[in-house]
Motif scaffolding. Sequence first.
Motif, short mmCIF file in Angstrom:
data_model
loop_
_atom_site.label_atom_id
_atom_site.label_comp_id
_atom_site.label_asym_id
_atom_site.label_seq_id
_atom_site.Cartn_x
_atom_site.Cartn_y
_atom_site.Cartn_z
N ASP A 28 0.82 -1.22 0.00
CA ASP A 28 0.00 0.00 0.00
C ASP A 28 0.85 1.27 0.00
OD1 ASP A 28 -2.19 -1.63 0.00
OD2 ASP A 28 -2.72 -1.30 2.10
N SER A 29 1.93 1.26 -0.77
CA SER A 29 2.83 2.40 -0.86
C SER A 29 3.05 2.76 -2.33
CB SER A 29 4.16 2.06 -0.17
OG SER A 29 3.95 1.86 1.23
N ASP A 30 4.06 3.56 -2.62
CA ASP A 30 4.39 3.88 -4.01
C ASP A 30 5.19 2.72 -4.61
OD1 ASP A 30 3.03 6.24 -3.73
OD2 ASP A 30 4.78 7.54 -3.91
N ARG A 31 6.51 2.79 -4.59
CA ARG A 31 7.35 1.67 -5.01
C ARG A 31 7.74 0.81 -3.82
NH1 ARG A 31 10.79 5.76 -8.69
NH2 ARG A 31 9.79 5.38 -10.70
N GLY A 32 8.15 -0.43 -4.12
CA GLY A 32 8.55 -1.34 -3.05
C GLY A 32 10.01 -1.19 -2.69
N ILE A 33 10.90 -1.83 -3.47
CA ILE A 33 12.34 -1.84 -3.19
C ILE A 33 13.08 -1.27 -4.40
CG2 ILE A 33 14.35 -3.31 -2.78
CD1 ILE A 33 12.49 -5.24 -1.31
N GLY A 34 14.06 -0.42 -4.16
CA GLY A 34 14.86 0.13 -5.23
C GLY A 34 16.34 -0.16 -5.05
N LEU A 35 16.96 -0.72 -6.10
CA LEU A 35 18.42 -0.76 -6.20
C LEU A 35 18.78 0.27 -7.26
CD1 LEU A 35 19.32 -4.57 -6.17
CD2 LEU A 35 19.23 -2.98 -4.26
N VAL A 36 19.12 1.46 -6.83
CA VAL A 36 19.15 2.62 -7.71
C VAL A 36 20.43 3.41 -7.43
CG1 VAL A 36 17.91 4.73 -8.33
CG2 VAL A 36 16.63 2.70 -7.68
#
Length: 522
Positions: free
Chosen positions: A313-321
């Motif tokens: 229930d958020s925007d994105r989950g996990i980022g490797l950025v």
Amino acid sequence: MKSTTIIFNYPFLMGMIFLMLLNSCEPSIMMSEKKVAFATSGQNYYVSNSGNDANSGVITDPLKTISHALALAQAGDSVIVREGIYFEKINFPRSGEANAYITLTSFLGENALISGNGLPSSGHDALVRLTSVNWIRIHGMEIAHFSTSDGGKMLDGILVEGTSSNIEVTNNHVHHIHNNASPSIGREAHAIHFKGNGNTVMSNLLIANNKIHDNRTGTSENLTINGFVDQFSIINNEIYDAENIAICIAGGYGANGTPSVDYARNGLVSQNKIWNINGKTGQVPVLLQAAGTIGIYIDGARNITVERNKIWDSDRGIGLVSENNGFPTEYCIVRNNLIYNNRAEGIYMGGYANYTTGGTRSSLILNNTLFHNAGELGYYGEYVGEIRINTNCHYNEIHNNILVSRPDRGTFIRKNDATGSFNGIDYNQYYTAGSVSRWYWNGTAYSTLASWKGGSGADTNGFIANPLFSNLGAYPPDFSLQSGSPSINVGTNNHGLGAGTVDFLGQTRYVATIDIGAFEYQ
């Protein structure tokens, strides 16, 4: 390129071997419940609203202020705070010693609140500050209600900076740290902030079992590790109702004045629960107007394991950025996570188009369950997918994941452009209850699994099938596998310990051939 091409990449293997060694000595991930008292070998100094700083500090003769008690505390001593509200900003004046922490904690069964309500602020300010001190423990405190409307300030609930090491921040409740400055002039704040800006490394950090919510962080984050930091664990925290990133592990932002060490490394992010992270309520969407903030954000850091977290229930989950040139996100593992019902991508990799060249390198995306993410279109009106591979991704592997797309979206993986090389994608399971399926490779759309395999050279062993989750109608949904699930015993075992020894629930990971997704059928 098929996934087998990456196996012989020397730097990738060296990074994976390092991570396996790191994970073999992970600390215990289950901490005590809030209000469990620590055994202490030194003096206890008690603080009470009814006390006096001229008192001795014993339980029947308490001190008035936390600051005065900390001024008295030596290695091995504890400052124990009774029920009440304490309107003061706290600085730790000295270090503890090995196995002799200086501890700040609330009295067993009582709630002690350090409040910034009405307190002035200036520059980079904090309610609780640790500057180049070691062997400190902060446990079971409520830290809240610190705010400003002035531009150019950064407010933190807890700030650890300089060369501080051997720090434990556990079972605290941090909320309503607000920077209310206008987005036009910028605003920054953190609930918990570790800033490695010293000339020696900040190391051996534990941030566990904290509850963090309702903070107004602007372009900053709720829980941040940044700069020259090595060896840390972020475990079993709850972060929710926030306007920007929940957890950020960063490098390349100038936190440390020596660029060669200005990144966090060798960390574990495990079993955290993150929900209702809504970037549209904060500063960033004033510029971008899209669902883009991230639950767990690894940005220019290296050798980070992200496992068994739950984000929904958020925007994105996990980022490797990576947002910074010269600071790629490298040698990371994202495994056994549950990511569902988010507005944008479940997992996001790479740099941002026409922005930086950092990218994501030599990392593994293994055995995650992604369900009904990508509920909104992207910044350019594009279908974003459960997993997005953006610019400058090299030598990464995406294996053994379950990707279930929303029926009205049908988008699984989007590789946005032709940048990057040697990215291996295989043994992934796809499903949608809708009539449309989409994959994108180098910006080209494919509507069938066969055309996706042909166009990308990926997913030789990928397949489409309903994973048969145990109970999607439960609250929360149960994403474990039914006995007849096609996800059982069909993954690749090639990653060994890289896939972890336990699944999302802490159960033994390998029963025979590894199952696909975050749950191993028992």
